[in-house]
Design an enzyme around this catalytic site. Structure first.
Site, PDB file in Angstrom:
ATOM      1  N   GLU A 241      35.625  61.942  23.899  1.00  0.00           N
ATOM      2  CA  GLU A 241      34.723  61.670  25.024  1.00  0.00           C
ATOM      3  C   GLU A 241      35.531  61.869  26.303  1.00  0.00           C
ATOM      4  O   GLU A 241      36.341  61.040  26.682  1.00  0.00           O
ATOM      5  CB  GLU A 241      34.182  60.242  24.926  1.00  0.00           C
ATOM      6  CG  GLU A 241      33.013  59.987  25.852  1.00  0.00           C
ATOM      7  CD  GLU A 241      32.401  58.603  25.637  1.00  0.00           C
ATOM      8  OE1 GLU A 241      33.069  57.727  25.070  1.00  0.00           O
ATOM      9  OE2 GLU A 241      31.245  58.411  26.071  1.00  0.00           O
TER      10      GLU A 241
ATOM     11  N   ALA B  12      32.327  53.807  32.083  1.00  0.00           N
ATOM     12  CA  ALA B  12      33.540  53.023  31.831  1.00  0.00           C
ATOM     13  C   ALA B  12      34.757  53.909  31.560  1.00  0.00           C
ATOM     14  O   ALA B  12      35.826  53.400  31.225  1.00  0.00           O
ATOM     15  CB  ALA B  12      33.311  52.081  30.664  1.00  0.00           C
TER      16      ALA B  12
ATOM     17  N   HIS C 103      28.197  62.018  30.322  1.00  0.00           N
ATOM     18  CA  HIS C 103      28.957  61.646  31.518  1.00  0.00           C
ATOM     19  C   HIS C 103      28.807  62.773  32.525  1.00  0.00           C
ATOM     20  O   HIS C 103      29.782  63.328  33.022  1.00  0.00           O
ATOM     21  CB  HIS C 103      30.419  61.356  31.170  1.00  0.00           C
ATOM     22  CG  HIS C 103      30.576  60.068  30.414  1.00  0.00           C
ATOM     23  ND1 HIS C 103      30.538  58.838  31.036  1.00  0.00           N
ATOM     24  CD2 HIS C 103      30.724  59.808  29.090  1.00  0.00           C
ATOM     25  CE1 HIS C 103      30.677  57.882  30.126  1.00  0.00           C
ATOM     26  NE2 HIS C 103      30.775  58.439  28.932  1.00  0.00           N
TER      27      HIS C 103
ATOM     28  N   ALA D 196      24.965  57.053  31.693  1.00  0.00           N
ATOM     29  CA  ALA D 196      25.959  57.922  32.326  1.00  0.00           C
ATOM     30  C   ALA D 196      25.490  59.372  32.388  1.00  0.00           C
ATOM     31  O   ALA D 196      26.262  60.304  32.154  1.00  0.00           O
ATOM     32  CB  ALA D 196      27.325  57.816  31.630  1.00  0.00           C
TER      33      ALA D 196
ATOM     34  N   ASP E  39      28.650  53.160  20.192  1.00  0.00           N
ATOM     35  CA  ASP E  39      29.559  53.167  21.354  1.00  0.00           C
ATOM     36  C   ASP E  39      30.340  51.852  21.393  1.00  0.00           C
ATOM     37  O   ASP E  39      30.680  51.338  22.460  1.00  0.00           O
ATOM     38  CB  ASP E  39      28.790  53.391  22.664  1.00  0.00           C
ATOM     39  CG  ASP E  39      29.703  53.881  23.802  1.00  0.00           C
ATOM     40  OD1 ASP E  39      30.869  54.233  23.534  1.00  0.00           O
ATOM     41  OD2 ASP E  39      29.251  53.870  24.965  1.00  0.00           O
TER      42      ASP E  39
HETATM   43 ZN   LIG Z   1      31.805  56.024  24.467  1.00  0.00          ZN
END
Ligand SMILES: [Zn+2]
Length: 400
Positions: free
Chosen positions: A133, A144, A199, A224, A278
């Site tokens: 990731e 995060a 993200h 995200a 997650d």
């Molecule tokens: Zn993650």
């Protein structure tokens, strides 16, 4: 030695079959036998009496960073094994080690440790590879992920920094709108790695382009990522519309509302959505527990882990059995088992071995208590995961 698990019902491949015995031999499911509950008396070991339980294929978690006070980023086989054993208690029989955005040296160490535990060297759930990731993500949607370690996409850097460790990668989360992303998407796709969009602040149009380059997956849909708006459907809108993408969802009822998860499944169909945990270090830990996400402190409170600095969510605090329960309570076990087991297995190309109870598959089986809505027992390769306590009402399952 072959043995039978007499189940109240089997749920697999989106269907429910009452009163079936699974025949298990040499770690595989070799057959199902229908039985008449009025005709079966006492069931003796090595056969297993699970007549008050429901058999489901083991859960596969494509996105897990840690849990139970341990972190995959410790970068040791010991950490991965400790997590894998605890995951098995929660019904997870396969998972991807998920390194987050960090210095390359730390990502390398995590991938190396994962390689040492591949497939069944974990002592618990199977280590099926890695989901990297980052670090090629958009700082605007970092969530995060530690922003100071985000890197611009570069095939050259990827090759230099990871070398042959690229072989450990099954999924890579990146932001396709960044300069250099096209080359990375095409390279990873060619290498057989699933490119997952996340993200990311990608627009609808940029997402469609990334699908053309080869992207096939979306990371924790809605979290995200550029949200859906009716004049600007964004990455989230493209995920809902385009069948080429399978879509992760964190159904912990914290990262997403239950109605949002249902909406995604309605839009994409029950075969294209994948529940992920997650889960981070805070999984299974009590209120007030603090941990670090690569130098940034987070604290567990009221069923969520949040970053101390920003208040943003720091991964979930649940394992996949909770996601299965949330989905089952809303859409039934048949759909829950698809999104938690069959779909992630198929995404990785393991559909004949994992995520199903069909004859020929690995005997990765969980026994679900429909009254408590909990996983009672987990079998991996037909072997009962040892650390699970036996509960009343079920005769002792076979351990061989
Ligand atoms: Zn993650």
């Amino acid at each position: 030695m072959a043995f039978r698990i007499y189940c109240g019902a089997l749920v697999t491949d989106g269907q429910r079959y009452p009163h079936r015995a699974l025949v298990v031999d040499k770690g595989r499911i070799v057959a199902w036998e229908a039985y008449d509950p009025a005709q079966v008396g006492r069931i003796e070991p090595p056969d297993v009496d699970a007549r008050n339980l429901i058999a489901l294929p083991g859960i596969i978690d494509l996105h897990v960073h840690g849990g139970f006070g341990r972190d995959m980023m410790e970068g040791t086989p010991d950490a991965i094994r400790a997590i894998a054993q605890r995951l098995a208690q929660h019904g997870v029989t396969g998972f991807l080690v998920t390194p987050l955005t960090a210095p390359w040296s730390a990502i390398r160490q995590c991938l190396e440790a994962a390689g040492e535990t591949r497939w069944n060297g974990s002592g618990g759930a199977r280590m099926l590879g890695c989901h990297m990731e980052g670090p090629f993500i958009n700082p605007k949607r970092a969530g995060a992920q530690p922003p100071e370690h985000i890197r611009p996409p570069s095939v050259r850097e990827l090759k230099t920094e990871l070398g042959t460790l690229i072989n450990e990668l099954r999924v890579v989360t990146l932001a396709p709108e960044l300069e250099g992303a096209r080359e990375v998407v095409e390279f990873l796709t060619q290498e057989g790695v699933i490119v997952s969009l996340g993200h990311s602040d990608a627009t609808y149009e940029q997402t469609v382009q990334a699908i053309e380059w080869g992207a096939r997956h979306a990371t924790h849909t809605f979290n995200a990522m550029r949200p859906f708006q009716h004049r600007d459907p964004g990455l989230a809108g493209a995920v809902m519309l385009h069948d080429e993408l399978t879509a992760e969802i964190i159904w912990d009822n914290v990262h997403t509302h239950a109605a949002t998860a249902q909406l995604l499944i309605k839009a994409k169909g029950a075969t294209r959505v994948i529940c992920v945990s997650d889960g981070a270090t805070g999984v299974g830990m009590p209120d007030g527990y603090t941990f670090e996400l690569w130098g940034h402190r987070a604290v567990v409170r009221d069923g969520a882990a949040r970053m101390v600095e920003t208040g943003g969510l720091a991964g979930s605090v649940v394992a996949m059995d909770a996601c299965l329960r949330h989905c089952a309570q809303t859409l039934g076990l048949e759909v829950a088992s698809l999104v938690c087991a069959a779909n992630p297995a198929r995404a990785l190309g393991y559909e004949t071995d994992l995520g199903t109870l069909r004859a020929g598959a690995c005997a990765d089986v969980i026994l679900w208590n429909p009254h408590t809505q909990k996983v009672e027992y987990t079998y991996i390769d037909g072997v009962l995961h040892e650390s699970q306590p036996l509960s009343a009402g079920v005769s002792e399952p076979a351990t061989k």
